[in-house]
Design a protein around this motif. Structure first.
Motif, PDB file in Angstrom:
ATOM      1  N   GLU A   1      50.422  51.038  30.799  1.00 39.55           N
ATOM      2  CA  GLU A   1      50.231  50.738  32.217  1.00 39.55           C
ATOM      3  C   GLU A   1      48.984  49.877  32.403  1.00 39.55           C
ATOM      4  O   GLU A   1      47.969  50.075  31.724  1.00 39.55           O
ATOM      5  CB  GLU A   1      50.067  52.053  32.982  1.00 39.55           C
ATOM      6  CG  GLU A   1      49.979  51.891  34.468  1.00 39.55           C
ATOM      7  CD  GLU A   1      49.911  53.234  35.176  1.00 39.55           C
ATOM      8  OE1 GLU A   1      49.215  53.293  36.200  1.00 39.55           O
ATOM      9  OE2 GLU A   1      50.544  54.201  34.694  1.00 39.55           O
ATOM     10  N   LYS A   2      49.056  48.936  33.308  1.00 41.81           N
ATOM     11  CA  LYS A   2      47.909  48.074  33.588  1.00 41.81           C
ATOM     12  C   LYS A   2      46.800  48.904  34.211  1.00 41.81           C
ATOM     13  O   LYS A   2      47.020  49.654  35.146  1.00 41.81           O
ATOM     14  CB  LYS A   2      48.298  46.936  34.534  1.00 41.81           C
ATOM     15  CG  LYS A   2      47.168  45.933  34.730  1.00 41.81           C
ATOM     16  CD  LYS A   2      47.663  44.718  35.478  1.00 41.81           C
ATOM     17  CE  LYS A   2      46.676  43.595  35.583  1.00 41.81           C
ATOM     18  NZ  LYS A   2      45.307  43.819  35.572  1.00 41.81           N
ATOM     19  N   ILE A   3      45.598  48.791  33.649  1.00 44.76           N
ATOM     20  CA  ILE A   3      44.464  49.509  34.212  1.00 44.76           C
ATOM     21  C   ILE A   3      43.953  48.746  35.441  1.00 44.76           C
ATOM     22  O   ILE A   3      44.159  47.533  35.555  1.00 44.76           O
ATOM     23  CB  ILE A   3      43.333  49.734  33.178  1.00 44.76           C
ATOM     24  CG1 ILE A   3      42.774  48.410  32.657  1.00 44.76           C
ATOM     25  CG2 ILE A   3      43.811  50.589  32.023  1.00 44.76           C
ATOM     26  CD1 ILE A   3      41.578  48.568  31.751  1.00 44.76           C
TER      27      ILE A   3
ATOM     28  N   LEU B   1      48.431  39.628  25.614  1.00 45.63           N
ATOM     29  CA  LEU B   1      48.249  40.389  26.851  1.00 45.63           C
ATOM     30  C   LEU B   1      49.585  40.898  27.381  1.00 45.63           C
ATOM     31  O   LEU B   1      49.708  42.065  27.747  1.00 45.63           O
ATOM     32  CB  LEU B   1      47.546  39.536  27.908  1.00 45.63           C
ATOM     33  CG  LEU B   1      47.350  40.190  29.271  1.00 45.63           C
ATOM     34  CD1 LEU B   1      46.564  41.497  29.170  1.00 45.63           C
ATOM     35  CD2 LEU B   1      46.671  39.211  30.230  1.00 45.63           C
ATOM     36  N   SER B   2      50.581  40.056  27.389  1.00 47.06           N
ATOM     37  CA  SER B   2      51.907  40.459  27.860  1.00 47.06           C
ATOM     38  C   SER B   2      52.463  41.608  27.020  1.00 47.06           C
ATOM     39  O   SER B   2      53.007  42.574  27.552  1.00 47.06           O
ATOM     40  CB  SER B   2      52.848  39.255  27.823  1.00 47.06           C
ATOM     41  OG  SER B   2      54.142  39.629  28.204  1.00 47.06           O
TER      42      SER B   2
ATOM     43  N   ILE C   1      40.869  43.870  19.621  1.00 42.77           N
ATOM     44  CA  ILE C   1      41.273  42.957  20.699  1.00 42.77           C
ATOM     45  C   ILE C   1      42.658  43.305  21.223  1.00 42.77           C
ATOM     46  O   ILE C   1      42.882  43.348  22.433  1.00 42.77           O
ATOM     47  CB  ILE C   1      41.270  41.492  20.212  1.00 42.77           C
ATOM     48  CG1 ILE C   1      39.854  41.022  19.924  1.00 42.77           C
ATOM     49  CG2 ILE C   1      41.943  40.575  21.228  1.00 42.77           C
ATOM     50  CD1 ILE C   1      39.787  39.667  19.267  1.00 42.77           C
ATOM     51  N   LEU C   2      43.592  43.551  20.327  1.00 41.72           N
ATOM     52  CA  LEU C   2      44.992  43.734  20.707  1.00 41.72           C
ATOM     53  C   LEU C   2      45.230  44.974  21.565  1.00 41.72           C
ATOM     54  O   LEU C   2      46.263  45.071  22.223  1.00 41.72           O
ATOM     55  CB  LEU C   2      45.867  43.821  19.460  1.00 41.72           C
ATOM     56  CG  LEU C   2      45.763  42.657  18.474  1.00 41.72           C
ATOM     57  CD1 LEU C   2      46.678  42.886  17.288  1.00 41.72           C
ATOM     58  CD2 LEU C   2      46.048  41.332  19.146  1.00 41.72           C
ATOM     59  N   ASP C   3      44.284  45.922  21.575  1.00 42.44           N
ATOM     60  CA  ASP C   3      44.451  47.180  22.303  1.00 42.44           C
ATOM     61  C   ASP C   3      43.556  47.302  23.522  1.00 42.44           C
ATOM     62  O   ASP C   3      43.452  48.389  24.099  1.00 42.44           O
ATOM     63  CB  ASP C   3      44.148  48.361  21.366  1.00 42.44           C
ATOM     64  CG  ASP C   3      45.063  48.371  20.169  1.00 42.44           C
ATOM     65  OD1 ASP C   3      46.263  48.094  20.334  1.00 42.44           O
ATOM     66  OD2 ASP C   3      44.571  48.631  19.053  1.00 42.44           O
ATOM     67  N   ARG C   4      42.898  46.214  23.928  1.00 46.68           N
ATOM     68  CA  ARG C   4      41.909  46.312  24.998  1.00 46.68           C
ATOM     69  C   ARG C   4      42.237  45.359  26.152  1.00 46.68           C
ATOM     70  O   ARG C   4      41.976  44.168  26.076  1.00 46.68           O
ATOM     71  CB  ARG C   4      40.517  45.988  24.460  1.00 46.68           C
ATOM     72  CG  ARG C   4      40.013  47.028  23.488  1.00 46.68           C
ATOM     73  CD  ARG C   4      38.647  46.663  22.982  1.00 46.68           C
ATOM     74  NE  ARG C   4      38.038  47.788  22.293  1.00 46.68           N
ATOM     75  CZ  ARG C   4      36.880  47.713  21.674  1.00 46.68           C
ATOM     76  NH1 ARG C   4      36.198  46.575  21.646  1.00 46.68           N
ATOM     77  NH2 ARG C   4      36.383  48.772  21.078  1.00 46.68           N
ATOM     78  N   GLN C   5      42.756  45.930  27.215  1.00 49.66           N
ATOM     79  CA  GLN C   5      43.012  45.112  28.400  1.00 49.66           C
ATOM     80  C   GLN C   5      41.718  44.504  28.939  1.00 49.66           C
ATOM     81  O   GLN C   5      41.715  43.361  29.403  1.00 49.66           O
ATOM     82  CB  GLN C   5      43.677  45.938  29.497  1.00 49.66           C
ATOM     83  CG  GLN C   5      45.109  46.318  29.214  1.00 49.66           C
ATOM     84  CD  GLN C   5      45.718  47.091  30.367  1.00 49.66           C
ATOM     85  OE1 GLN C   5      45.540  46.737  31.523  1.00 49.66           O
ATOM     86  NE2 GLN C   5      46.439  48.157  30.038  1.00 49.66           N
TER      87      GLN C   5
END
Length: 183
Positions: A171-173, A163-164, A133-137
């Protein structure tokens, strides 16, 4: 400000309790929209109420080259049963909905991942909370849409903080909200 009640423990028949669960849905094989819709319908069959669902996002694939973009979504509901029982239901639902084995992180008709089962922390099967969870945007963005104040039982951090923190590291996908199947 929205208030969320995530901590309901009602004992049913003295054996099982209602737990707030979160499930991620994904598909990158057409018809993606219909596959997610069918996945939601399967999940509604075991929901004991409190249904919430995020928007559906189109996101780039993670894994081997040559895959098409995914439709991703997170849903949440109350569930009366055990984590193991729900995991078996999810895997059985994937089979019923036509998922074919293609190997890890390859294209899929439907993917149903158990993210959280209340505040349960387990290291067996299923691993809870879901270890990635912690690594998946593509999980945290839709999860944040429906439960920004949910506290991850392993880290003690709110989803909005998770998320923040992830967006501070990478970088935001590109995410695009979709409202129907597209060619």
């Amino acid at each position: 400000m929205l208030l969320y009640n995530y901590t309901l423990n009602i004992y049913i028949r003295g054996v099982e309790s209602l737990e707030r669960v979160f499930v991620a849905l994904g598909s990158n094989l057409s018809p993606r929209w219909a596959r997610l819709s069918s996945g939601r319908e399967m999940l509604k069959k075991v929901s004991s109420g409190g249904w919430m669902e995020s928007p559906i996002y189109e996101t780039p694939p993670v894994g081997p080259e040559g895959q098409g973009p995914y439709f991703n979504q997170v849903v949440s509901f109350w569930y009366a049963g055990t984590p193991e029982k729900l995991l078996h239901y999810l895997k059985g639902s994937e089979y019923v909905l036509g998922r074919k084995p293609r190997g890890h992180w390859n294209s899929r008709e439907i993917d149903l991942d158990l993210l959280y089962f209340g505040n349960v922390i387990e290291s067996g099967r299923p691993i809870l909370p879901h270890p990635q969870i912690l690594d998946r945007q593509f999980v945290l963005v839709p999860l944040n849409d429906i439960a920004p104040e949910w506290k991850d039982p392993r880290t003690g951090c709110y989803v909005k903080t998770l998320l923040s923190d992830l967006l501070d590291k990478e970088e935001k996908i590109p995410f695009r909200t979709v409202v129907e199947e597209e060619p």
